[in-house]
Design an enzyme around this catalytic site. Structure first.
Site, PDB file in Angstrom:
ATOM      1  N   HIS A  12      -6.328  -7.035  -0.258  1.00 26.23           N
ATOM      2  CA  HIS A  12      -6.489  -5.596  -0.503  1.00 26.23           C
ATOM      3  C   HIS A  12      -5.731  -5.209  -1.764  1.00 26.23           C
ATOM      4  O   HIS A  12      -4.773  -5.879  -2.153  1.00 26.23           O
ATOM      5  CB  HIS A  12      -5.983  -4.821   0.722  1.00 26.23           C
ATOM      6  CG  HIS A  12      -6.634  -5.289   1.992  1.00 26.23           C
ATOM      7  ND1 HIS A  12      -5.991  -6.102   2.904  1.00 26.23           N
ATOM      8  CD2 HIS A  12      -7.894  -5.098   2.463  1.00 26.23           C
ATOM      9  CE1 HIS A  12      -6.837  -6.387   3.897  1.00 26.23           C
ATOM     10  NE2 HIS A  12      -7.986  -5.792   3.659  1.00 26.23           N
ATOM     11  N   ASP A  34      -4.584 -12.811   3.534  1.00 29.43           N
ATOM     12  CA  ASP A  34      -5.817 -12.272   4.111  1.00 29.43           C
ATOM     13  C   ASP A  34      -7.081 -12.501   3.286  1.00 29.43           C
ATOM     14  O   ASP A  34      -8.152 -12.070   3.714  1.00 29.43           O
ATOM     15  CB  ASP A  34      -5.657 -10.785   4.508  1.00 29.43           C
ATOM     16  CG  ASP A  34      -4.954  -9.939   3.473  1.00 29.43           C
ATOM     17  OD1 ASP A  34      -4.766 -10.429   2.349  1.00 29.43           O
ATOM     18  OD2 ASP A  34      -4.603  -8.785   3.787  1.00 29.43           O
ATOM     19  N   HIS A  68       0.822  -1.223   0.000  1.00 33.57           N
ATOM     20  CA  HIS A  68       0.000   0.000   0.000  1.00 33.57           C
ATOM     21  C   HIS A  68       0.858   1.276   0.000  1.00 33.57           C
ATOM     22  O   HIS A  68       0.323   2.369  -0.179  1.00 33.57           O
ATOM     23  CB  HIS A  68      -0.904   0.056   1.238  1.00 33.57           C
ATOM     24  CG  HIS A  68      -1.986  -0.980   1.263  1.00 33.57           C
ATOM     25  ND1 HIS A  68      -2.888  -1.130   0.225  1.00 33.57           N
ATOM     26  CD2 HIS A  68      -2.318  -1.916   2.191  1.00 33.57           C
ATOM     27  CE1 HIS A  68      -3.734  -2.116   0.520  1.00 33.57           C
ATOM     28  NE2 HIS A  68      -3.400  -2.616   1.705  1.00 33.57           N
ATOM     29  N   ASP A  80      -2.708 -10.436  -2.117  1.00 29.88           N
ATOM     30  CA  ASP A  80      -3.249  -9.880  -0.871  1.00 29.88           C
ATOM     31  C   ASP A  80      -4.685  -9.450  -1.149  1.00 29.88           C
ATOM     32  O   ASP A  80      -4.997  -8.981  -2.241  1.00 29.88           O
ATOM     33  CB  ASP A  80      -2.405  -8.664  -0.443  1.00 29.88           C
ATOM     34  CG  ASP A  80      -2.798  -8.126   0.914  1.00 29.88           C
ATOM     35  OD1 ASP A  80      -2.047  -8.343   1.872  1.00 29.88           O
ATOM     36  OD2 ASP A  80      -3.874  -7.474   1.018  1.00 29.88           O
TER      37      ASP A  80
HETATM   38 ZN    ZN Z   1      -4.088  -7.012   2.893  1.00 34.29          ZN
END
Ligand code: ZN
Length: 378
Positions: free
Chosen positions: A180, A266, A141, A178
């Site tokens: 996200h 995740d 991120h 991931d």
């Molecule tokens: Zn994540």
């Protein structure tokens, strides 16, 4: 081809202190804070499971070096690096948007980025075939100018830039599973045709404004950014379908010289920050699929870097399955210990709306890549 799999970690990865919180909230709100979501436990327990199962003996344990400031500057502006150092040298704080820097986190973040670089060197030199780097803090991120979503320096983006600079690579593929969206990595290479970025993520999760199908890259980078947003509830079947229908064909046309994976464990059913259903077995199968792509195109050169994953009880098993797949061997942990509570989930069923989500991506990318077993032109 070597049959060695590397495992990179450093004790200090577990010392990066994000303080306490309620999920990702800082203390002082309406609810009592316990442990911040991005705490050391999932990663420490992943390492512990490798030891307890004895599987660590099958791996080449490699100590990471710290990334230099110049290497971090390959992907981050100097003023941001200064800010992280200042916070780390003082009492800590937020380096952007929920990117907590604790006391001493600067040096640990350099070592985390360095873990990815150590991984690149280990596979490029042939010391190992592939490698799992248990990097922490995570990185995907982190934007060039600020930290975001628990990430301080973008480990995989720095690693890709380093691999390009040091080894003269022209085609690097980054696959981010991931749950996200890997916004920081996308930003880094959005205009760049030499780094193909593919992100599998839960749609409308974090960051809520990123990761859409129509974000396909710009300028010379058009077609080299592939977002695969999947609906909540997607499990093994949906993820493997996306790998087979989208990732495999694109990789076969791009022909990467090195593959780097942002491995966040995740998308699991137990994760408190997402709503997906990939089981430990599913993570193993995804790793197998990526390993096969690496063997087809780049003599198996594959660097897997840890990102997120917030179930302290399940991430270790998911991570173990990934590492088993890299090694091509099984540990003594034969069964999923959570079999009883996951066996009823429709993880292995491909639902119509999940298939549609994949088809949307195929449509958006068909201008740049060939799908459906059409003849492949390079
Ligand atoms: Zn994540």
């Amino acid at each position: 081809m070597s049959d060695k799999t590397g495992f990179i970690y450093d004790e200090s990865y577990f010392w990066h202190d994000t303080g306490n919180g309620a999920l990702c909230l800082r203390p002082g709100g309406w609810i009592q804070a316990d442990t911040h979501s991005e705490n050391p436990e999932t990663k420490r327990r992943a390492k512990n499971l490798l030891e307890r199962s004895g599987f660590i003996k099958e791996l080449e344990v490699i100590a990471p070096r710290a990334a230099t400031r110049e290497e971090v500057e390959l992907n981050h502006v100097p003023s941001y690096i200064d800010k992280v150092k200042e916070l780390s040298d003082a009492n800590g704080g937020d380096a952007g948007e929920i990117a907590i820097v604790g006391v001493g986190s600067y040096e640990i973040a350099l070592l985390s980025a360095g873990g990815a670089l150590t991984g690149v060197d280990a596979v490029m030199s042939g010391e190992v075939q592939n490698v799992y780097a248990l990097t922490r803090p995570p990185g995907h991120h982190a934007e060039p100018e600020y930290g975001r979503g628990f990430c301080i320096f973008n480990n995989v983006a720095i690693a890709a830039r380093y691999a390009r600079e040091k080894y003269g690579l022209k085609r690097i593929m980054i696959l981010d599973w991931d749950v996200h969206h890997g916004n920081g990595t996308e930003t880094a290479f959005y205009h760049d045709p030499e780094v193909l970025f593919i992100s599998l993520h839960q749609e409308f999760n974090f960051p809520p404004d990123r990761g859409f199908v129509e974000h396909i890259g710009e300028d010379a980078g058009k077609g080299y950014n592939v977002n695969i947003p999947l609906p909540a509830g997607t499990g093994n079947a949906g993820y493997l379908y996306a790998l087979e229908k989208i990732v495999g064909p694109i990789a076969d046309q791009f022909k990467p010289e090195l593959i780097i994976v942002s491995a966040g464990q995740d998308p699991s059913p137990f994760d408190p920050l997402a709503q997906m259903m990939v089981t430990a077995e599913g993570f193993g199968k995804m790793a197998e699929a990526v390993k096969e792509i690496a063997e087809r195109h780049c003599d198996g050169r594959l660097v897997v870097c840890h990102e997120g994953g917030y179930s302290t009880a399940y991430v270790p098993f998911c991570t173990l399955r990934v590492i088993e797949a890299l090694k091509g061997a099984k540990s003594k942990v034969e069964e999923d210990p959570y079999e009883l509570v996951i066996k009823g989930l429709p993880s292995d069923v491909l639902a119509a709306h999940q298939k549609e989500a994949v088809e949307k991506v195929l449509k958006a990318q068909s201008e740049f890549w060939k799908f459906n077993d059409q003849a492949v032109e390079v």
